[in-house]
Design an enzyme around this catalytic site. Structure first.
Site, PDB file in Angstrom:
ATOM      1  N   LYS A 239      -9.369  23.274   8.335  1.00  0.00           N
ATOM      2  CA  LYS A 239      -9.718  23.999   9.556  1.00  0.00           C
ATOM      3  C   LYS A 239      -9.843  25.479   9.200  1.00  0.00           C
ATOM      4  O   LYS A 239      -8.854  26.192   9.049  1.00  0.00           O
ATOM      5  CB  LYS A 239      -8.648  23.768  10.624  1.00  0.00           C
ATOM      6  CG  LYS A 239      -8.549  22.300  11.019  1.00  0.00           C
ATOM      7  CD  LYS A 239      -7.419  22.021  11.986  1.00  0.00           C
ATOM      8  CE  LYS A 239      -7.357  20.534  12.310  1.00  0.00           C
ATOM      9  NZ  LYS A 239      -6.246  20.182  13.201  1.00  0.00           N
TER      10      LYS A 239
ATOM     11  N   THR B  22       0.845  -1.182   0.000  1.00  0.00           N
ATOM     12  CA  THR B  22       0.000   0.000   0.000  1.00  0.00           C
ATOM     13  C   THR B  22       0.882   1.235   0.000  1.00  0.00           C
ATOM     14  O   THR B  22       1.884   1.294   0.714  1.00  0.00           O
ATOM     15  CB  THR B  22      -0.952   0.001   1.213  1.00  0.00           C
ATOM     16  OG1 THR B  22      -1.742   1.204   1.210  1.00  0.00           O
ATOM     17  CG2 THR B  22      -0.207  -0.090   2.529  1.00  0.00           C
TER      18      THR B  22
END
Length: 557
Positions: free
Chosen positions: A449, A192
């Site tokens: 954010k 991965t």
């Protein structure tokens, strides 16, 4: 954490070990004459399939493969790959499924790191192998795959290769007694990729694959989350078999001796032909592939009302879900990681939700699914404290279960970080409802954010998908002096809307949802750049790292 590849079975053990060969044995018990087919080139039944699996085991044994050795496979989704799924683990060796979409350098790293001994490769991927062949450190034998054998065309076997797969199988015996060994013995490995460093090797034991299959049986055959009945359903993967065991469905379909269709190289017209002629009812794929299929010319002239499609790898947007449902396709979402084998959740509509109109079902179908049987999930905050499953509070998804990888091969520290505090950390931020729906907010590194709010890039992509003319989108955050961070978007338009839809018209469409109170103002991207293509990873996910790089250059240009 152990990384022992082969664990001998103790002589005193009387319990039957949970091995992949146990799944294979079931395929001959009840419906051995059902078919497995490859494109429009090859058909066989389960009796022939079992014979071929044993022939392959004998072939590999004759070529020196022993228990604990690793065999690499490069192929399209095919009956041959399915044979490798069983023959290699059942003989005690390890199947290494090669991600053919990685760069040659990454593939070289993976093969040397996994210590591959034998390679089985389709001729289409020979350029990849030729680019790295001289640098492979452990490979001893190479077996060629060619579709030409099914079309009575000549096959050229390169110098130094053992031979061609079909010819070699014909000369091998179909009698092979698969041994017993400890169920915790390795069965598979694959790699991965992350945003930094080399690919990481995950590995799964026979027990883990067996238990994952039992989890799928329970959820889709028992609870009928995505109903699958081997007496009536026909399975066709449109996920590469190298991608996390094709999500476990080939093992399930084989155990149940369901009819299986393998499409090989993905070609929209052929997929559509196989769907209709072979009466395929269950598939799974990433959103990009489903988008490709539903945009095929003539798709509306085909009855797809029996086709069930599980979407994973990337979020299923409401826009894509609505487009699929309008064509009669029953679309579902699934969620998991390479490290989790992969199923952690699937769409499950309960009695009340199942009776809702499709427009109202979309809200549920585009969630990450309900937590799968035998999976334990906890939301945690940055301090490792549990976050309530109230449908609103956000935390990192941490998981436990019978089929999670133990760690990363030869990387003990990274494995310990993955499993810190006894839970596998997914890196995904989510909420969980009291009735077990998972609502993914974002990857921890992708949450934006802005103005004191946590803004989900996935949520913005979801809203963009419902703007008329938008085919695809990707949202990333960039630093902002006033708000900390602000979202920015890349958008691909549907062909008929190019030139008619602009960044401003898209923003205006989003502002309507702000005015209606459906979303807050933080969800309207500062910049929307219309492009012809959005970067993807090797498994079809949005490549946020590359997108940030391209978006940054577009913003600064």
């Amino acid at each position: 954490m152990t990384t022992t590849k082969l664990i001998p079975r103790t002589a005193s053990s009387q319990e039957q070990p949970l091995l992949v060969k146990t799944l294979l044995a079931q395929s001959l018990k009840y419906e051995p004459h059902r078919e497995i087919l490859y494109r429009d080139l090859f058909r066989m039944n389960y009796v022939e399939f079992n014979q071929r699996v044993r022939r392959l085991a004998n072939l590999l044994t004759d070529e020196g493969v022993k228990p604990g050795d690793t065999v690499a496979v490069f192929d399209w989704d095919s009956h041959r790959y399915l044979e490798c799924f069983f023959a290699i683990p059942c003989m005690g060796a390890i199947l290494h499924t090669i991600n053919v979409r990685l760069s040659p350098a990454q593939i070289l790293y993976c093969m040397n790191h996994a210590e591959d001994k034998v390679v089985i490769i389709h001729e289409d991927f020979l350029p990849l192998l030729n680019a790295i062949k001289s640098q492979l450190t452990t490979v001893e034998k190479i077996i060629l795959i060619s579709d030409n054998v099914y079309q009575n065309q000549e096959v050229t076997v390169p110098d130094g290769f053992v031979g061609e797969y079909e010819s070699l199988l014909k000369t091998a015996s179909d009698h092979y007694d698969f041994p017993d060994f400890d169920e915790n013995t390795w069965a598979t490995t694959f790699y991965t990729t992350g945003t930094t460093g080399n690919p990481k090797g995950v590995y799964f034991s026979h027990r883990q694959l067996f238990m994952h299959t039992m989890g799928l049986v329970t959820y889709i055959c028992g609870y009928e989350a995505v109903p699958f009945h081997p007496n009536n359903d026909v399975y066709m993967p449109i996920t590469p078999l190298f991608h996390v065991h094709a999500w476990g469905f080939p093992l399930l379909a084989t155990m149940l001796s369901a009819k299986q269709v393998y499409p090989g190289r993905y070609e929209p017209d052929l997929i559509l032909k196989l769907l209709t002629e072979e009466k395929v009812t269950l598939s799974h794929c990433v959103p990009t592939i489903l988008t490709m299929v539903i945009n095929c010319p003539g798709i509306k002239q085909v009855d797809l009302s029996r086709w069930k499609v599980i979407i994973g790898g990337s979020a299923l947007t409401k826009g894509l879900a609505k487009a699929a449902l309008e064509l009669g396709i029953q679309v579902y979402a699934g969620y998991g990681l390479s490290e989790t084998a992969p199923i952690l959740s699937l769409t499950y509509l309960n009695d009340a939700e199942r009776d809702l109109p499709f427009d109202e079902q979309v809200e549920f179908r585009t969630r990450a699914g309900r937590i799968a049987p035998f999976v334990d999930i906890q939301l945690q905050n940055d301090e490792g404290e549990a976050v309530p499953h109230d449908g609103h509070s956000l935390g990192e998804l941490t998981v436990r279960g019978s089929w999670m990888t133990q760690g990363y091969y030869k990387e003990t520290e990274r494995g310990e970080e993955l499993w810190r505090s006894g839970w596998m950390h997914t890196g995904d931020v989510a909420a969980i409802t009291p009735d077990n729906w998972i609502i993914i907010a974002d990857r921890t590194k992708d949450v934006i954010k802005s103005g004191g709010e946590w803004v989900s890039s996935l949520a913005i992509e979801n809203w963009l998908s419902q703007v008329e003319g938008v085919a695809e989108s990707a949202v990333v955050g960039f630093p902002d002096e006033k708000w900390g961070e602000r979202p920015n978007a890349l958008v691909v338009l549907k062909p008929d809307f190019v030139g008619n839809v602009t960044a401003e018209t898209i923003k205006t469409a989003l502002q309507v949802h702000v005015a209606n109170g459906e979303i807050n103002k933080w969800y309207v991207p500062d910049r929307i750049v219309i492009v012809t293509e959005i970067p993807k990873t090797s498994v079809g996910k949005l490549d946020k790292k590359k997108i940030r790089s391209e978006m940054k250059s577009l913003i600064l240009s």
